[in-house]
Design a protein around this motif. Structure first.
Motif, mmCIF file in Angstrom:
data_model
loop_
_atom_site.group_PDB
_atom_site.id
_atom_site.type_symbol
_atom_site.label_atom_id
_atom_site.label_comp_id
_atom_site.label_asym_id
_atom_site.label_seq_id
_atom_site.Cartn_x
_atom_site.Cartn_y
_atom_site.Cartn_z
ATOM 1 N N GLY A 15 0.802 -1.206 0.000
ATOM 2 C CA GLY A 15 0.000 0.000 0.000
ATOM 3 C C GLY A 15 0.838 1.261 0.000
ATOM 4 N N GLY A 16 2.160 1.141 -0.128
ATOM 5 C CA GLY A 16 3.008 2.320 -0.231
ATOM 6 C C GLY A 16 3.666 2.756 1.058
ATOM 7 N N ASP A 17 3.306 2.158 2.191
ATOM 8 C CA ASP A 17 3.943 2.527 3.455
ATOM 9 C C ASP A 17 3.852 1.368 4.438
ATOM 10 O OD1 ASP A 17 1.451 2.585 4.890
ATOM 11 O OD2 ASP A 17 1.127 4.647 4.290
ATOM 12 N N PRO A 18 4.598 1.427 5.534
ATOM 13 C CA PRO A 18 4.575 0.333 6.510
ATOM 14 C C PRO A 18 3.206 0.121 7.166
ATOM 15 C CG PRO A 18 6.485 1.725 6.870
ATOM 16 C CD PRO A 18 5.619 2.413 5.854
ATOM 17 N N LEU A 19 2.313 1.056 7.041
ATOM 18 C CA LEU A 19 0.978 0.917 7.630
ATOM 19 C C LEU A 19 -0.030 0.396 6.603
ATOM 20 C CD1 LEU A 19 0.897 4.138 9.810
ATOM 21 C CD2 LEU A 19 1.021 1.770 10.611
ATOM 22 N N SER A 20 0.442 -0.279 5.578
ATOM 23 C CA SER A 20 -0.413 -0.898 4.556
ATOM 24 C C SER A 20 -1.379 0.088 3.909
ATOM 25 C CB SER A 20 -1.197 -2.070 5.155
ATOM 26 O OG SER A 20 -0.313 -3.040 5.650
ATOM 27 N N GLY A 21 -0.890 1.257 3.586
ATOM 28 C CA GLY A 21 -1.719 2.244 2.897
ATOM 29 C C GLY A 21 -2.549 3.120 3.807
ATOM 30 N N ARG A 22 -2.468 2.900 5.110
ATOM 31 C CA ARG A 22 -3.282 3.678 6.035
ATOM 32 C C ARG A 22 -2.890 5.163 6.028
ATOM 33 N NH1 ARG A 22 -3.396 -1.429 8.302
ATOM 34 N NH2 ARG A 22 -5.379 -2.026 9.264
ATOM 35 N N SER A 23 -1.612 5.453 5.871
ATOM 36 C CA SER A 23 -1.187 6.859 5.856
ATOM 37 C C SER A 23 -1.891 7.621 4.745
ATOM 38 C CB SER A 23 0.323 6.971 5.685
ATOM 39 O OG SER A 23 0.991 6.360 6.745
ATOM 40 N N LEU A 24 -1.964 7.018 3.573
ATOM 41 C CA LEU A 24 -2.667 7.637 2.451
ATOM 42 C C LEU A 24 -4.158 7.733 2.755
ATOM 43 C CD1 LEU A 24 -2.756 8.763 -0.423
ATOM 44 C CD2 LEU A 24 -2.881 6.399 -1.256
ATOM 45 N N ALA A 25 -4.714 6.681 3.341
ATOM 46 C CA ALA A 25 -6.134 6.690 3.698
ATOM 47 C C ALA A 25 -6.428 7.829 4.669
ATOM 48 C CB ALA A 25 -6.540 5.349 4.311
ATOM 49 N N TRP A 26 -5.572 8.011 5.660
ATOM 50 C CA TRP A 26 -5.785 9.075 6.639
ATOM 51 C C TRP A 26 -5.698 10.443 5.982
ATOM 52 C CZ3 TRP A 26 -1.850 6.644 10.537
ATOM 53 C CH2 TRP A 26 -2.389 5.457 11.042
ATOM 54 N N GLU A 27 -4.715 10.609 5.116
ATOM 55 C CA GLU A 27 -4.534 11.887 4.426
ATOM 56 C C GLU A 27 -5.766 12.218 3.578
ATOM 57 O OE1 GLU A 27 -1.497 13.104 0.977
ATOM 58 O OE2 GLU A 27 -0.506 12.340 2.791
ATOM 59 N N GLU A 28 -6.234 11.243 2.825
ATOM 60 C CA GLU A 28 -7.398 11.480 1.968
ATOM 61 C C GLU A 28 -8.680 11.630 2.785
ATOM 62 O OE1 GLU A 28 -7.180 8.451 -1.125
ATOM 63 O OE2 GLU A 28 -5.957 9.819 -2.320
ATOM 64 N N THR A 29 -8.771 10.944 3.911
ATOM 65 C CA THR A 29 -9.938 11.091 4.781
ATOM 66 C C THR A 29 -9.993 12.498 5.359
ATOM 67 O OG1 THR A 29 -9.943 8.741 5.335
ATOM 68 C CG2 THR A 29 -11.084 10.223 6.863
ATOM 69 N N VAL A 30 -8.847 13.026 5.758
ATOM 70 C CA VAL A 30 -8.802 14.400 6.276
ATOM 71 C C VAL A 30 -9.291 15.375 5.201
ATOM 72 C CG1 VAL A 30 -7.254 16.251 7.059
ATOM 73 C CG2 VAL A 30 -7.062 13.961 8.045
ATOM 74 N N SER A 31 -8.918 15.136 3.953
ATOM 75 C CA SER A 31 -9.393 15.991 2.848
ATOM 76 C C SER A 31 -10.911 15.904 2.698
ATOM 77 C CB SER A 31 -8.739 15.581 1.527
ATOM 78 O OG SER A 31 -7.368 15.795 1.581
ATOM 79 N N LEU A 32 -11.449 14.705 2.832
ATOM 80 C CA LEU A 32 -12.904 14.531 2.737
ATOM 81 C C LEU A 32 -13.608 15.216 3.913
ATOM 82 C CD1 LEU A 32 -13.136 10.804 1.597
ATOM 83 C CD2 LEU A 32 -13.694 12.837 0.239
ATOM 84 N N ILE A 33 -13.043 15.102 5.099
ATOM 85 C CA ILE A 33 -13.625 15.754 6.276
ATOM 86 C C ILE A 33 -13.677 17.264 6.059
ATOM 87 C CG2 ILE A 33 -13.248 16.308 8.722
ATOM 88 C CD1 ILE A 33 -12.057 13.441 8.997
ATOM 89 N N ALA A 34 -12.632 17.816 5.469
ATOM 90 C CA ALA A 34 -12.562 19.257 5.219
ATOM 91 C C ALA A 34 -13.667 19.731 4.273
ATOM 92 C CB ALA A 34 -11.201 19.643 4.665
ATOM 93 N N GLU A 35 -14.167 18.834 3.437
ATOM 94 C CA GLU A 35 -15.238 19.200 2.509
ATOM 95 C C GLU A 35 -16.603 19.285 3.180
ATOM 96 O OE1 GLU A 35 -15.232 16.596 -0.887
ATOM 97 O OE2 GLU A 35 -13.099 16.940 -1.247
ATOM 98 N N LYS A 36 -16.828 18.505 4.231
ATOM 99 C CA LYS A 36 -18.123 18.499 4.933
ATOM 100 C C LYS A 36 -17.875 18.448 6.445
ATOM 101 C CE LYS A 36 -21.663 16.490 2.616
ATOM 102 N NZ LYS A 36 -22.532 15.362 2.273
ATOM 103 N N PRO A 37 -17.204 19.461 6.995
ATOM 104 C CA PRO A 37 -16.817 19.387 8.401
ATOM 105 C C PRO A 37 -17.983 19.456 9.392
ATOM 106 C CG PRO A 37 -16.311 21.550 7.535
ATOM 107 C CD PRO A 37 -16.766 20.706 6.375
#
Length: 169
Positions: A15-37
């Motif tokens: 997934g691109g990092d030692p956390l099996s892609g979770r870092s990317l998931a967290w980053e993109e989730t934060v972006s989604l949260i910012a759209e509908k906070p």
């Protein structure tokens, strides 16, 4: 063999990092949260929202959740859900800090602490359809009951501070 499996788990860049892609998931989730906070996307929206956004190319990760209970809750409920999450986490922390009134209470307190930390990499804390949330909240409730019902002798809490609790004022 067990140590090698753990080492491989955390040195593997799936997934691109030692956390099996979770870092990317967290980053993109934060972006989604910012759209509908304010109101989020709706409770339990993650399993349908993430795959749909991935299919359209809007999200790079392929998971069906944020793999972080706190981010998942904010994504789904927005600021409206924040007081509920804060209340639950504070209640769990309070339970853990009450310390050991007995070996059972101490074990439950450590399970609550472990569960709160585990939720930074899993989305199960308030998830539906999984066994773990039920077990976690039963342990938290049992720990809370033991913490409030007993007030005997020496107490060692999970964060290491020692104090005496007296049943007499």
């Amino acid at each position: 063999p067990a140590i090698a499996a753990v080492e491989q788990r955390f040195s593997n860049d799936a997934g691109g990092d030692p956390l099996s892609g979770r870092s990317l998931a967290w980053e993109e989730t934060v972006s989604l949260i910012a759209e509908k906070p304010e109101i989020g996307y709706g409770y339990s929206a993650g399993p349908s929202l993430f795959p749909r956004l991935h299919e359209t190319g809007r999200l790079a990760f392929e998971l069906d959740s944020a793999h972080n209970s706190y981010l998942q809750w904010m994504l789904e409920t927005g600021l409206i859900g924040l007081p509920a999450m804060v209340t639950l986490v504070v209640a769990c922390v309070w339970t853990a800090l009450q310390g050991a009134r007995s070996a059972l209470a101490n074990g439950l307190a450590w399970c609550v602490v472990g569960g709160l930390f585990l939720q930074t990499t899993e989305s199960a804390m308030l998830g539906t359809g999984q066994v773990y949330p039920s077990v976690f909240w039963l342990v938290a409730a049992a720990g809370s009951l033991l913490a409030t019902s007993s007030s005997e002798a020496p107490v060692n809490d999970p964060v290491g501070a020692s104090r005496r609790v007296s049943s007499q004022a």
